[in-house]
Scaffold this active site. Structure first.
Site, short mmCIF file in Angstrom:
data_model
loop_
_atom_site.label_atom_id
_atom_site.label_comp_id
_atom_site.label_asym_id
_atom_site.label_seq_id
_atom_site.Cartn_x
_atom_site.Cartn_y
_atom_site.Cartn_z
N ARG A 37 -3.27 -10.11 4.74
CA ARG A 37 -3.66 -10.19 3.31
C ARG A 37 -2.49 -9.64 2.49
NH1 ARG A 37 -5.86 -6.89 -0.67
NH2 ARG A 37 -7.47 -7.84 -2.00
N LYS A 87 0.82 -1.21 0.00
CA LYS A 87 0.00 0.00 0.00
C LYS A 87 0.85 1.26 0.00
CE LYS A 87 -4.30 -2.01 1.51
NZ LYS A 87 -5.39 -2.07 2.49
#
Length: 352
Positions: free
Chosen positions: A274, A234
């Site tokens: 994840r 991210k």
């Protein structure tokens, strides 16, 4: 909703309805991402064709992933929504094939109709980045299917989420908003043991606000349900790893940092991480499990040596983390406060 003290591993090992083989595993699970989209920030459509997506999912399983998360709609900042029929056409063939090969499959969707069709095709988890806010029928669909349900903290779709990064205290606000989602889902008939919580890293949190959420997963553990952490590749990691000229690290250059977060999240009691590549995070959570086990075990030296009064490595780490946490604290409150990050735009990718 009452917020009580819950040991992190108690929340991690709580029973999840529909996932008996993954409940109470005594360790942090790894969820591998299978993007069936042409515009994901992380892989740019590399697995867009169903055959490629299935092959990638099997590769992730071979690396040790416990769950495969199949998504057909990008939620990167600024992404435009795809029609429901297109989302279904992308995910259903992949879910059917992976489930037929014995994989525990999750569908990454905000649409109730997609969730229902995906569960019918073999998905056992609905991973909803909106926590039920994007589709008022989602709670009913989850209750009726009985699937496990990941409720993520969310404030708006990809095209507006960066404008919604306004918090008094990001940790307390995210905790309270997730508690409200749990109550609403219960009203829709969702069983408490179906719910898994996700702090929504990167969603209405562009930069530094992600770090206090990671450092205080215990605030979510107090809600009594397992916590999924999705930090992989991210943009806040891109900011952290920027070069001396200030250029953010591209998504694939964030994998090592992702594995570090996997280890730390596992040590903090996360139910699952994840990730886009599985092997490093599978190893990372094993390291965290060994570390945690050693913290609670008697310290034994080699034969012929005596115990030392010097602190052990885990104790030294704990002291360092405590000092770091103190540096974040504002005032004498029970929980530190953090303001919005004011982070600039990042072309290096977003949440999904």
């Amino acid at each position: 909703m009452t917020v009580s003290a819950v040991p992190p591993h108690t929340a991690r090992d709580a029973r999840v309805h529909g996932l008996p083989e993954l409940s109470g595993a005594g360790r942090t699970l790894v969820m591998g991402v299978v993007n069936v989209t042409p515009d994901s920030f992380s892989d740019g459509g590399e697995w867009f064709e169903p055959s490629a997506a299935v092959a990638h999912g099997l590769e992730l399983l071979g690396e040790g992933a416990d769950i495969l998360d199949v998504g057909g709609e990008s939620t990167r900042p600024g992404a435009v929504r795809v029609p429901q029929d297109q989302e279904l056409a992308r995910v259903l063939p992949v879910i059917e094939q992976l489930a037929a090969r014995g994989a525990v499959v999750s569908v990454d969707t905000t649409r109730a109709a997609v969730a229902e069709r995906a569960v019918a095709a073999g998905a056992r988890i609905v991973n909803d980045v909106s926590g039920g806010l994007a589709d008022p029928e989602m709670g009913r669909a989850v209750a009726e299917t009985g699937a496990a349900y990941v409720a993520m903290h969310w404030r708006g779709h990809a095209d507006v989420m960066d404008d919604l990064e306004v918090y008094d205290d990001v940790v307390a606000d995210v905790r309270d908003e997730l508690a409200a989602r749990m109550a609403a889902l219960h009203d829709d008939g969702v069983r408490p043991d179906q719910i898994i919580l996700d702090p929504g890293l990167g969603f209405a949190k562009a930069g530094v606000l992600n770090w206090p959420l990671l450092a205080h997963l215990d605030a979510l553990h107090r809600l009594g349900r397992p916590v999924l952490v999705g930090a992989s590749r991210k943009r806040f990691l891109g900011h952290l790893l920027a070069d001396p000229a200030g250029r953010t690290a591209p998504p694939r250059a964030r994998d090592d940092a992702t594995a570090a977060i996997s280890a730390l999240s596992a040590a903090a009691g996360a139910w699952c991480v994840r990730v886009h590549t599985a092997r490093a995070s599978v190893d990372a959570v094993k390291v965290a499990a060994a570390w945690s086990a050693a913290e609670g075990a008697p310290r034994v030296g080699s034969p012929g040596t005596s115990s030392s009064s010097a602190p052990s490595a885990p104790e030294a780490l704990t002291s360092t983390v405590a000092l770091t946490t103190e540096s974040w604290t504002a005032g004498g409150q029970d929980m530190p406060t953090w303001q919005d990050s004011g982070a600039g735009n990042d072309d290096g990718g977003g949440p999904r």
